[in-house]
Design a protein around this motif. Sequence first.
Motif, PDB file in Angstrom:
ATOM      1  N   SER A   1       0.897  -1.409   0.153  1.00 23.83           N
ATOM      2  CA  SER A   1       0.153  -0.588   0.123  1.00 23.83           C
ATOM      3  C   SER A   1       0.573   0.661  -0.131  1.00 23.83           C
ATOM      4  CB  SER A   1      -0.939   0.174   1.182  1.00 23.83           C
ATOM      5  OG  SER A   1      -2.144   1.688   1.368  1.00 23.83           O
TER       6      SER A   1
ATOM      7  N   PRO B   1      -7.321   4.697   0.965  1.00 25.32           N
ATOM      8  CA  PRO B   1      -7.245   4.675   2.015  1.00 25.32           C
ATOM      9  C   PRO B   1      -6.269   3.479   2.041  1.00 25.32           C
ATOM     10  CG  PRO B   1      -9.170   3.457   1.242  1.00 25.32           C
ATOM     11  CD  PRO B   1      -8.332   4.163   0.014  1.00 25.32           C
ATOM     12  N   ASP B   2      -6.098   3.713   3.746  1.00 29.38           N
ATOM     13  CA  ASP B   2      -4.619   3.075   4.678  1.00 29.38           C
ATOM     14  C   ASP B   2      -5.512   1.463   4.081  1.00 29.38           C
ATOM     15  OD1 ASP B   2      -2.888   5.285   4.827  1.00 29.38           O
ATOM     16  OD2 ASP B   2      -3.779   5.269   7.091  1.00 29.38           O
ATOM     17  N   ASN B   3      -4.392   0.905   4.252  1.00 30.15           N
ATOM     18  CA  ASN B   3      -5.192  -0.606   4.280  1.00 30.15           C
ATOM     19  C   ASN B   3      -4.939  -1.509   5.623  1.00 30.15           C
ATOM     20  OD1 ASN B   3      -5.483  -3.598   3.313  1.00 30.15           O
ATOM     21  ND2 ASN B   3      -3.782  -4.420   2.737  1.00 30.15           N
ATOM     22  N   THR B   4      -5.760  -1.013   6.273  1.00 28.17           N
ATOM     23  CA  THR B   4      -6.558  -1.473   7.144  1.00 28.17           C
ATOM     24  C   THR B   4      -8.439  -1.740   7.648  1.00 28.17           C
ATOM     25  OG1 THR B   4      -7.286   0.378   8.748  1.00 28.17           O
ATOM     26  CG2 THR B   4      -5.207   0.536   8.585  1.00 28.17           C
TER      27      THR B   4
ATOM     28  N   PHE C   1     -10.081  -1.999   9.159  1.00 27.74           N
ATOM     29  CA  PHE C   1     -11.149  -1.336   9.588  1.00 27.74           C
ATOM     30  C   PHE C   1     -11.894   0.191   8.215  1.00 27.74           C
ATOM     31  CE2 PHE C   1     -12.893   3.801  10.487  1.00 27.74           C
ATOM     32  CZ  PHE C   1     -13.517   3.221  11.192  1.00 27.74           C
ATOM     33  N   GLN C   2     -10.825   1.221   7.971  1.00 26.20           N
ATOM     34  CA  GLN C   2     -10.403   1.445   5.912  1.00 26.20           C
ATOM     35  C   GLN C   2     -11.560   0.667   4.702  1.00 26.20           C
ATOM     36  OE1 GLN C   2      -7.180   3.900   5.929  1.00 26.20           O
ATOM     37  NE2 GLN C   2      -8.646   5.766   7.069  1.00 26.20           N
ATOM     38  N   GLN C   3     -11.012  -0.574   4.971  1.00 30.44           N
ATOM     39  CA  GLN C   3     -10.669  -1.635   4.128  1.00 30.44           C
ATOM     40  C   GLN C   3     -12.565  -2.121   4.712  1.00 30.44           C
ATOM     41  OE1 GLN C   3      -9.647  -1.714   1.637  1.00 30.44           O
ATOM     42  NE2 GLN C   3      -7.999   0.034   1.629  1.00 30.44           N
ATOM     43  N   GLN C   4     -13.287  -1.750   5.551  1.00 33.24           N
ATOM     44  CA  GLN C   4     -14.353  -2.246   5.877  1.00 33.24           C
ATOM     45  C   GLN C   4     -15.143  -4.035   6.048  1.00 33.24           C
ATOM     46  OE1 GLN C   4     -17.530  -1.149   3.022  1.00 33.24           O
ATOM     47  NE2 GLN C   4     -17.089   1.442   3.563  1.00 33.24           N
TER      48      GLN C   4
END
Length: 384
Positions: free
Chosen positions: A38, A54-57, A59-62
């Motif tokens: 990323s 968005p960051d590859n987390t 939370f942010q990747q739902q």
Amino acid sequence: MACLFRGVVLGGLVPFAAGPLSPQNSKFLPKPMSHQESQEMKSNNCQGLPSRMPDNTAFQQQQLPAWRPSLTARAVLPGFFTTGVFFLSMGILLILSAKSVKEIEITYTDICSNCSKLRENASNFYKECTCSISFFIPEKMPGNVYMYYKLYNFYQNYRRYIISRNNRQLLGEDITNVENCAPFQRVSNDIPIAPCGAIANSMFNDTILLSYYPNSSTRINVPLLSSDITWWTDKHVKFQNPKSSNLASAFAGTVKPPYWRKPVYQLDQGNPENNGFLNSDFIVWMRVAALPTFKKLYRRIHRIQQFADGLPAGNYSLDISYNFPVTLFKGEKGVVLSTVMWSGGKNFFLGIAYTTTGAVTWLAAFSMTAVHLKLKKKKAFFQC
């Protein structure tokens, strides 16, 4: 120039197949990237274009873990049937409880017609008018018996009426504070009214006495209690008298409401503790009703001597000092004697509401069961 990333095309959309994830449509889904990939992609982004990735987390990747219930017929239908049984059972219990309440109502507006006509004329304000009403209780009213006064066509839910009061004054903090009490704030010489406002000014002021006749020659006054007829929060939180050893001096510099016969510190001559803003009848009246026909608690039957087990069956009479006018607004008034059960007084609304809800829930459950069995049978037919 559009930049191509894994599963994402800037300037266009990648089509996704509808339906559950399968080997055929999984190729359309973007593959997850590591954090290092990323960051590299952000640094190697198209020249001159800001990165919106968005960051590859999680939370942010739902991609946070979540529970997705499977709403099958086997899981849903038992809940509907159980809910229906509960509401039907409660409805039947509430209806049976309401039926077991003993209640009798005596409407006296027409019976005391001479007093009704007298009160239509304001010049007769200070003239006394009493009437006596005889009635018969066919069966014993056991346990605690309560006396209510009932009014018809009296709209206490009118907004200007509801807000015509001052809570600081009723708390005894500042008895001269008459803000928001219009149109009953002050008299013509600018003296504040206590208690101020339209609610207090229109307080119900009929006096009702109950008598029992065990035989034609004997009359017994039924003992009535004015204590414990208010909500605890009203008596101890919302209403307080000014801090003073002499209540009359505490209300010095104020006048009584225009429609009152006595000042607030003389409402109960027999009980000095039941005067001022702590008067039980005053507190009960100040809790406004939501509907134009309502009843409010007036007295409790004191369970002593021959009334220790309630009101016996027999002949009774009401002696009423008629003061509250109702004919001018086409209203009526009456007295209600009632026992109570665990569910309250004689009111079928809650029981009918519960029964109706339970019946509708069961109807929905049976309908869904029929549809489920029909579709299940059709599915088995196609699989053969």
